[in-house]
Each structure stands twice: as structure tokens, then as C-alpha cells.
Write a protein that holds these residues in place. Structure first.
Motif, PDB file in Angstrom:
ATOM      1  N   LEU A  17      -2.076  10.647  -2.635  1.00 42.97           N
ATOM      2  CA  LEU A  17      -0.598  11.070  -3.468  1.00 42.97           C
ATOM      3  C   LEU A  17       0.083   9.873  -2.952  1.00 42.97           C
ATOM      4  O   LEU A  17       1.087   9.155  -3.155  1.00 42.97           O
ATOM      5  N   ALA A  18       0.112  10.343  -1.300  1.00 47.45           N
ATOM      6  CA  ALA A  18       1.167   9.132  -0.879  1.00 47.45           C
ATOM      7  C   ALA A  18       0.795   7.413  -1.756  1.00 47.45           C
ATOM      8  O   ALA A  18       2.278   6.468  -1.477  1.00 47.45           O
ATOM      9  N   SER A  19      -0.599   6.959  -1.158  1.00 53.09           N
ATOM     10  CA  SER A  19      -1.067   5.977  -2.125  1.00 53.09           C
ATOM     11  C   SER A  19      -0.198   5.510  -3.212  1.00 53.09           C
ATOM     12  O   SER A  19       1.003   4.289  -3.141  1.00 53.09           O
ATOM     13  N   ILE A  20       0.067   6.360  -3.848  1.00 53.10           N
ATOM     14  CA  ILE A  20       0.764   5.781  -5.155  1.00 53.10           C
ATOM     15  C   ILE A  20       1.934   5.964  -5.685  1.00 53.10           C
ATOM     16  O   ILE A  20       2.719   5.662  -6.217  1.00 53.10           O
ATOM     17  N   ALA A  21       3.034   7.105  -4.505  1.00 54.64           N
ATOM     18  CA  ALA A  21       3.897   7.496  -4.151  1.00 54.64           C
ATOM     19  C   ALA A  21       5.093   6.383  -3.870  1.00 54.64           C
ATOM     20  O   ALA A  21       6.119   5.716  -4.090  1.00 54.64           O
ATOM     21  N   PHE A  22       3.876   6.158  -2.602  1.00 54.73           N
ATOM     22  CA  PHE A  22       4.391   4.697  -1.763  1.00 54.73           C
ATOM     23  C   PHE A  22       3.753   2.862  -1.679  1.00 54.73           C
ATOM     24  O   PHE A  22       5.262   2.646  -1.288  1.00 54.73           O
ATOM     25  N   HIS A  23       3.665   3.198  -3.141  1.00 56.65           N
ATOM     26  CA  HIS A  23       3.198   2.128  -3.537  1.00 56.65           C
ATOM     27  C   HIS A  23       2.697   1.048  -2.124  1.00 56.65           C
ATOM     28  O   HIS A  23       2.818   0.000  -1.097  1.00 56.65           O
ATOM     29  N   THR A  24       1.580   1.759  -1.561  1.00 59.92           N
ATOM     30  CA  THR A  24       1.167   1.749  -0.610  1.00 59.92           C
ATOM     31  C   THR A  24       0.418   1.837  -0.420  1.00 59.92           C
ATOM     32  O   THR A  24       0.022   3.043  -0.384  1.00 59.92           O
ATOM     33  N   ARG A  25      -0.663   1.016   0.376  1.00 55.63           N
ATOM     34  CA  ARG A  25      -2.477   1.933   1.026  1.00 55.63           C
ATOM     35  C   ARG A  25      -2.892   2.952   1.488  1.00 55.63           C
ATOM     36  O   ARG A  25      -2.130   2.245   2.791  1.00 55.63           O
ATOM     37  N   VAL A  26      -2.930   3.952   1.443  1.00 59.03           N
ATOM     38  CA  VAL A  26      -2.955   4.687   2.466  1.00 59.03           C
ATOM     39  C   VAL A  26      -4.791   5.559   2.410  1.00 59.03           C
ATOM     40  O   VAL A  26      -4.843   5.794   1.696  1.00 59.03           O
ATOM     41  N   THR A  27      -4.863   5.692   3.693  1.00 58.65           N
ATOM     42  CA  THR A  27      -6.486   5.880   3.618  1.00 58.65           C
ATOM     43  C   THR A  27      -6.499   7.346   4.294  1.00 58.65           C
ATOM     44  O   THR A  27      -5.426   7.738   5.274  1.00 58.65           O
ATOM     45  N   ALA A  28      -7.558   8.241   4.648  1.00 57.06           N
ATOM     46  CA  ALA A  28      -7.330   9.247   4.766  1.00 57.06           C
ATOM     47  C   ALA A  28      -7.532   9.579   6.373  1.00 57.06           C
ATOM     48  O   ALA A  28      -6.925  10.264   7.242  1.00 57.06           O
ATOM     49  N   ALA A  29      -8.081   8.025   6.452  1.00 58.08           N
ATOM     50  CA  ALA A  29      -7.857   7.865   8.436  1.00 58.08           C
ATOM     51  C   ALA A  29      -6.312   7.920   8.998  1.00 58.08           C
ATOM     52  O   ALA A  29      -6.029   8.056   9.680  1.00 58.08           O
ATOM     53  N   ASP A  30      -5.397   7.390   7.741  1.00 54.82           N
ATOM     54  CA  ASP A  30      -3.432   7.489   8.064  1.00 54.82           C
ATOM     55  C   ASP A  30      -3.279   8.809   8.421  1.00 54.82           C
ATOM     56  O   ASP A  30      -1.691   8.699   8.116  1.00 54.82           O
ATOM     57  N   VAL A  31      -3.801  10.312   7.487  1.00 60.01           N
ATOM     58  CA  VAL A  31      -3.332  11.293   7.023  1.00 60.01           C
ATOM     59  C   VAL A  31      -3.710  12.249   8.541  1.00 60.01           C
ATOM     60  O   VAL A  31      -4.297  12.070   9.013  1.00 60.01           O
ATOM     61  N   TYR A  32      -2.104  12.681   9.215  1.00 60.65           N
ATOM     62  CA  TYR A  32      -2.321  13.504   9.710  1.00 60.65           C
ATOM     63  C   TYR A  32      -2.836  15.362  10.109  1.00 60.65           C
ATOM     64  O   TYR A  32      -2.601  15.569   7.886  1.00 60.65           O
TER      65      TYR A  32
END
Lengths: 439, 439
Positions: free
Chosen positions: A215-230
Motif C-alpha cells: 500500500l505504501a509503495s502505491i500511495a507514495f510512488h516509492t518502492r517500499v519493501t517489507a523490511a522498511d516496515v516497522y
């Protein structure tokens, strides 16, 4: 490359990988709704094969469609769309990448895979000019990926907060309702089929974190992976926490939160985090109970939107898979493609330490004068202001509950550490964050 | 045909027709978010002009972009996308058709036009291989059109029921909360800017009916126009109705309902209807208050989904318009098109007479023995079974309230007519339908 239909028109060939709950429903619906699918796609949709692990198990599909060689199925010339429902990283990753490279569109519900490898897979899809769709990977039947990616394409999303894991929501709803403790409720969830034999991925928040990354990747036009999630799971949530939450007109939910935050230098960052949190009973997510999911999106112009429905289960998840399959098939017939991965913003990831949060802290304290002053002193030293205090019980059972105002999470957690060192604090028995409030 | 950007890449030219609340926000956001829009589209988006009726009014846009000749603006070679926000049938219909025929994609929020002429306009779009998008025509910022058309493309929708008119929802919410009558609350809504000077389109249900036609068309792959929608407004809802509703644990909402029903011969039909109805307070739509909108979709596999958010207002509606504009622009840059109109099912329209409904009937009755028996007799004669009866007041104020079980609407309305002829019934003071119950 593709077989022709009876009247010379093209037939869209589909391969399904995996025939668990969702796969079985996808196969059923493709059979039962063949006429509708044909009309909606503009060409017949034909199931070319279903890859399963165990060929000997009886399945509700013609035996000659079954194969235990997914790679051979994916490689077939008469397969236009691969529907991947096997889950896990390997061999799904390789199968999907190969399919995309060979010009086949892919529909997947594999959140664990997407949370790591969307970049690699989306690049393969873009290079081959085919589709990679994954509506079913987040919140089952609820359209969330497509609205975020397309309907909000002209807006600026500030926040996505959702209940996207049915198992944990069932457990927390039950605990709130029955007063039972975590272990007993987890066992009950297992008996009812809401928790798997190994519930780790659900209860420790890995599933919710994978969805937050997507969801974060799509919402913020940024590549976010599981490791980035607290990430923090629900296994330490106690029956007492739910009782205490109620006294503050709150309940406890496992939230996946994706937020645009400001760093110390004022620059924009992405915070993606999963934890059990108190939310006010008046918040729309508080009423989402049992195995239901809901996602709240806050965007600059759209304001607050909420999407609600069944977040898991064979038929609901199959509905999302088939919506994607029809769109991918339409694109094969009529030309064109769905949106590509959008990562242009490439915002840095915010550390949880810097994210402004609110804390709820419950502690066993010595029943003597001056405790509150000592405790309050630790908060004030770190510039964390207290919103509410509740003193309960007496003697052995004396308890202090503190709810703070918003402050950087590092300051909040340093307060907790300091409290644990205080002589008058016997034990910090529970720490939860508080979300869904304006202040 | 299209001007080139500075570095030789294509620029997407946009014409905006109409600069009211929504148009002004669209123009503002195109200016403020130019960088984001460029990244999301894959090419710069340039505002070519804004057509307004009155050139002399001060506007927040460079004067040389303004024109009072929308036809000339639409005809410009450097316009790729026309955003129509002028409303009304003429000249919007002709402008949109011409734009489509000339290869320009169109984004519109014009529900009145779409409820009559989607067929004609969608055909023009299909012929010219361009897009006709209209997410903003139903429920403002809430993504409903795209989820129904795309996310549910592999499912079978049984029912769409929504609160899609903010004005009437504000009035009914206020009446429920304050106990004030309809006329006073309408006047209040006008003062607060929630009702227009001529509120007919809203309070008589024309706006909600246009949206029902649009939703039904998409949900059931059948061309449904406003004339196919049974329509009843809220102007006869009384303060007493809201009090009585509460006694049945209900509230009153103006609902737009699109339903797949069975005809007497068992064949499928589409029912589209708008009326104020009692719904249980436990129903998710009951909690939708003020100017908010919500749409509940029930599909065979997805189950029940709900979409909630702001249904009107400049910025929220602009968000939906711009989402469509970005998708249309992306298609211009990358090739491909959004889904076409889908009317393959071509289901017949069900008459309201044949649709199973439930009634709530409130009547002034003579305060004497035997009234209930007489009244009950009229229902039983027509095979309408009674679910609940409430007798209130005495003497002059004696009142009987009847709630029926489901039966064809014709039978229900014949009961009402018969009651009006009964000697012991002084006056049937209120008739409302009851929705959102399982029985």
C-alpha cells in the motif's frame, strides 16, 4: 502464439498456479461464468491447466487439466495469463518472472512476494509490455489497490490506515467481546479455521507488514519493501489491555499504517508501520470486527475515504483475482495495459524513532505518595506531554495508566525505558500506541 | 496533432469546460501539482483553456486561458483531453460528442447527461478509440464507478444500494437529530450552502435517480436511463416519520437501489429505484450522516463491500476528475484505453410493481374496537403479511403503524389504497418503504 477460438476469434488461455481455497474458487468461477467472462473480455476465456503440488488429491476440476509441473504450464504457447495463487517466494518468483518475460500477463495474490520483489517483477512486466495485477494481495475482495493507483492518481495521499489481517482482527474482536486472554482466543480462532496451524505470519504482523509495504509503495510512488516496515504483532496484547482501552472509549486493533511524514529537516518521508493500537470507538475502523477488513485513505483533495469488506476467504479473494484477470484479458484482446509501477517520488523511509506517535502505558506501581510526580517527571524530561492519567487499585494491585500526547516515538520509548528503571514502578505491564485521534 | 514538449516529448493538452466549484479546484490542482501529474502521466500536462459563461467575473486563473467559446476550445488541435464540468444536457452533450469524434478523451462529472446519453457518448468514444471516464459523476470523491467496472469485472453483482445525494442526506440527518420538520430543515440546508436555490433536482430525487441509472448500467451490463428509475423524493418525509422510525430501531435515508430481481417468469430483470426508506440503525448506511455518501455493493463472490467518503464539494469531486484525467492522459501517452461501455446482458427493466418491497404505513384511525382487524384484513386479502403493528395515542390522536413483510410493491400499494377507503382509517399519514433487512 495463441490458439484461435471456434469462430476465428482469439481465445484467452489462463493458467492457474495453486488450487487452495482461492485457486479452487477461481477455477469454479471461470467454469460457471464462462459466458459472462467471454462477453466482458471480448473473447472466450479458457482454462489451460492448474498446477498443484499433489496430483493424487481429488479436486473439482477435470483431471487432465491438472499438472504438477507449473513451469511447463506457464511456458505453454496457449497460455496468455498466469494466475499465481501458490504463495511463498519460491518458486512463485521465478515462475512469474519467466511468464512476464515471455509476454504473459500475471495476476497474483502473493503479498509476501510482492512486498519483496514488486520492483523486479514490475520491471519485467514493463519491459515485456504486459500486465502485473495484484488487487487480491491486499484486503481480499475489497478494491484498494486499483482505487489507490488509478482513482487517486490525481490526488496526494497523506495516509493509508487499515485493518488488513482477518486472523488478528478476529482475535482482537473476540478478546474485546469475551474478555478471554490472547492464548485462549488464538486457540479458538484455530478451531474455527480463522488461524493457521502456524499462526506466526498473522499474529506477529508479517502479513500485515507485507500489505503495508504494498500500500505504501502505491500511495507514495516509492518502492517500499517489507523490511522498511516497522512491525509488532498482537501476541503481547492482554485481556487487561482491552478492558483498559474500553475505559478510554477505545478498542485495540492491529493497524497497518502508511503515512507521509516530515523528517527533522522538513523533508518528506514515508512511514510504514504495523502494530496493535488503541483507537477511539468513534473511529470508523473501531467498528470493523471479526474477519472483516477495512482501509481508510486520507488524501489532500478527496478527504477521508473508507473501503470495507471481506478481507480473506476463497470466494471473496477469487472475486478480486478474477476482476484483475478480466482486465488483463481485455488488454490482451483490445490492446493497452494497466498502470505501471510508479516510483518517481522515491521518498526516503522514516525511522519509527522519528514518527510522531501517542502511547498508552500501563504499569504496576508502588502504592505510595509521589509516584505520579516521579512518573510525570520522566515524561516531562523528554518533552512528552501527558494527555490522561488513571490510577487504579491499591496496595499490591496499584496501577497507573498514562496516555501521552503526540511526540517522536523515540522520546516515547525512552520514557518507557526510564519508567522501568524507576524504583516506584514495579513493572511496565503494557505499552500500546494510540491512533485515530486528531491531537 | 499535438504540440511537442520542450524536449521533444509529447505534452498532454487539457481543456476544462466550466469553472464552478469543481472546475476551479481542477484548475488549481493542475497548476499546483504539475510536477506530480507529469511524473504520473509520463508527459507534461498543460491547461490549454477554460470555458466559462461570464468572462468578466474574476477567476483564479490567467485571463488569457479563459474563453466563452467552449466549441472553439474543444476543437483546438493541442487539446487531447476535455474535462466537462458545465453540467446540464446542452451544450455539454454536443461538445462531448464532438470532442470524442475528434479523437479527444473526455472526463465528465455530468450525471444528468450520462443518465440519458451514455450510450451515444460511449459509442462515439469506442468508435474513435478514446476514453470516456466519469468517476466523479457518482458519489464525488468515492471510487465507485471504477471498482464496479473493473475490480468486480469477474464477479456477479446482485445489488448496489447507496446514499449518493449529499443534500437530502444532510436534511434527513438533521431532521433525525433535531426533530425539526422538512421545510425548516431545507431552509437551514440552503442557508448553510447544502441546498441550492432551486433544490428540486436534489430533494425530488432526480439527482439520485441519475446516479442510480449510471450505477445500474455498470453493475448489470445493461443500458439503464433515468427514465427507467422509479423515483420518489424526500419532500413528504415528516418529523413524525423520523420519530416513528426510531421506535422501530430505524432511521430514514434517501436510497438509490439497483437490484437484480426475478420476474414472474423467473427471468432476470434490473430494478433501479430511488426513495426515502427506513433502514435499521445497525445497517452500515444508517451511520452515514450529513453530506457524506456511501455505496454498498453486494456481489456473489465478493460479498458485501462498502465505499464511504465525501460525495460532493469542489476538492473531493476534483480528486475524482483528476484521477480520470491522469488515466486518460496515461492512455494517450502509453497507448491503450479504459474499459468500454458493457451492455451485453441487456436485461429488461423491472417495474416497481413487481419488485418485492416492505412497507411502513402510519395512519390516523378511529379509536374504536375492530380497527386492527379491519386493517389486517386488507393486508391478508392481498397476501401481504404483517411483520409488526404499533398502536399509539387515543381518541383524536389514535394512530396505527404497520410494518409489512416482503411482497410485490403493487400488492403493498394496493393495500395502502384500500386502507384509505376504510371507514375506520381517518387518514393514511405516511407511507415509506423499509430496506436493509434480510427478511
Amino acid at each position: 502464439m495463441t490458439a484461435s477460438g471456434a469462430n476465428g476469434s482469439r481465445t484467452i488461455g489462463v493458467a492457474v498456479l495453486g488450487m487452495g481455497n482461492v485457486g479452487a474458487e477461481v477455477v469454479r468461477i471461470i467454469g460457471e461464468n464462462a459466458d459472462d467472462l467471454k462477453s466482458r473480455v471480448g473473447a472466450p476465456v479458457a482454462l489451460r491447466g492448474v498446477a498443484v503440488r499433489d496430483l493424487s488429491r481429488p479436486r473439482k476440476v477435470s483431471q487432465d487439466l491438472l499438472t504438477d509441473d507449473p513451469a511447463a504450464l506457464v511456458a505453454r504457447d496457449d497460455v496468455d495469463i498466469v494466475v499465481e495463487l501458490m504463495g511463498g517466494i519460491d518458486p512463485a518468483r521465478e515462475l512469474i518472472r519467466t511468464a512476464l518475460q515471455n509476454g504473459k500477463s500475471v495476476v497474483t495474490a502473493n503479498k509476501a512476494l510482492l512486498a519483496e520483489y514488486t520492483g523486479e517483477l514490475a520491471t519485467a512486466a514493463a519491459d515485456a509490455k504486459v500486465d502485473l495485477y495484484f488487487e487480491a494481495a491486499v484486503a481480499g475482495a475489497i478494491p484498494v489497490v486499483r482505487p489507490l493507483m488509478q482513482s487517486l492518481a490525481g490526488d496526494t495521499v497523506d495516509r493509508v490506515a487499515g485493518i488488513v489481517n482477518g486472523t488478528t482482527n478476529f482475535i482482537l474482536s473476540e478478546m474485546a467481546q469475551t474478555g478471554a486472554d490472547y492464548a485462549a482466543t488464538l486457540a479458538e480462532a484455530g478451531r474455527l479455521g480463522y488461524a493457521e496451524a502456524d499462526p506466526t505470519a498473522d499474529v506477529e504482523g508479517y502479513d500485515a507488514a507485507a500489505k503495508a509495504a504494498i500500500l505504501a509503495s502505491i500511495a507514495f510512488h516509492t518502492r517500499v519493501t517489507a523490511a522498511d516496515v516497522y512491525r509488532q504483532g498482537i501476541s503481547s496484547v492482554t485481556a487487561d489491555d482491552l478492558v483498559a482501552a474500553k475505559k478510554f472509549d477505545c478498542t485495540v486493533k492491529l493497524l497497518s499504517i502508511c503515512e507521509r511524514v516530515r523528517g527533522a529537516d522538513g523533508s518528506e518521508r514515508v512511514s510504514a508501520r504495523v502494530y496493535p493500537a488503541l483507537i477511539p470507538l468513534s473511529h470508523p475502523l473501531a467498528a470493523v470486527n471479526g474477519a472483516f477488513n477495512a482501509v481508510v485513505v486520507e488524501a489532500e483533495n478527496a478527504g477521508r475515504l473508507m473501503f470495507y469488506g471481506q478481507g480473506a476467504g476463497g470466494a471473496p479473494t477469487a472475486s478480486a483475482v478474477l476482476g484483475d484477470m478480466v482486465m488483463a484479458a481485455r488488454n490482451k484482446v483490445h490492446g493497452g495495459r494497466g498502470p505501471l509501477e510508479s516510483t518517481y517520488a522515491s521518498l526516503p523511509i522514516a525511522s519509527i524513532d522519528d514518527v510522531p506517535t501517542r502511547y498508552y502505558i500501563s504499569m504496576k506501581v508502588a502504592d505510595k505518595a509521589g509516584v505520579l510526580a516521579q512518573v510525570a517527571g520522566e515524561f516531562s524530561k523528554r518533552s512528552v506531554s501527558i494527555a490522561a492519567v488513571r490510577q487504579e487499585g491499591a496496595g499490591e494491585d496499584a496501577r497507573l495508566i498514562v496516555v501521552t500526547h503526540r511526540a517522536p516515538d523515540r522520546a516515547q520509548s525512552e520514557c518507557v525505558a526510564a519508567l522501568e528503571d524507576l524504583e516506584s514502578v514495579i513493572k511496565v505491564s503494557s505499552v500500546l500506541r494510540l491512533e485515530g485521534t486528531d491531537d
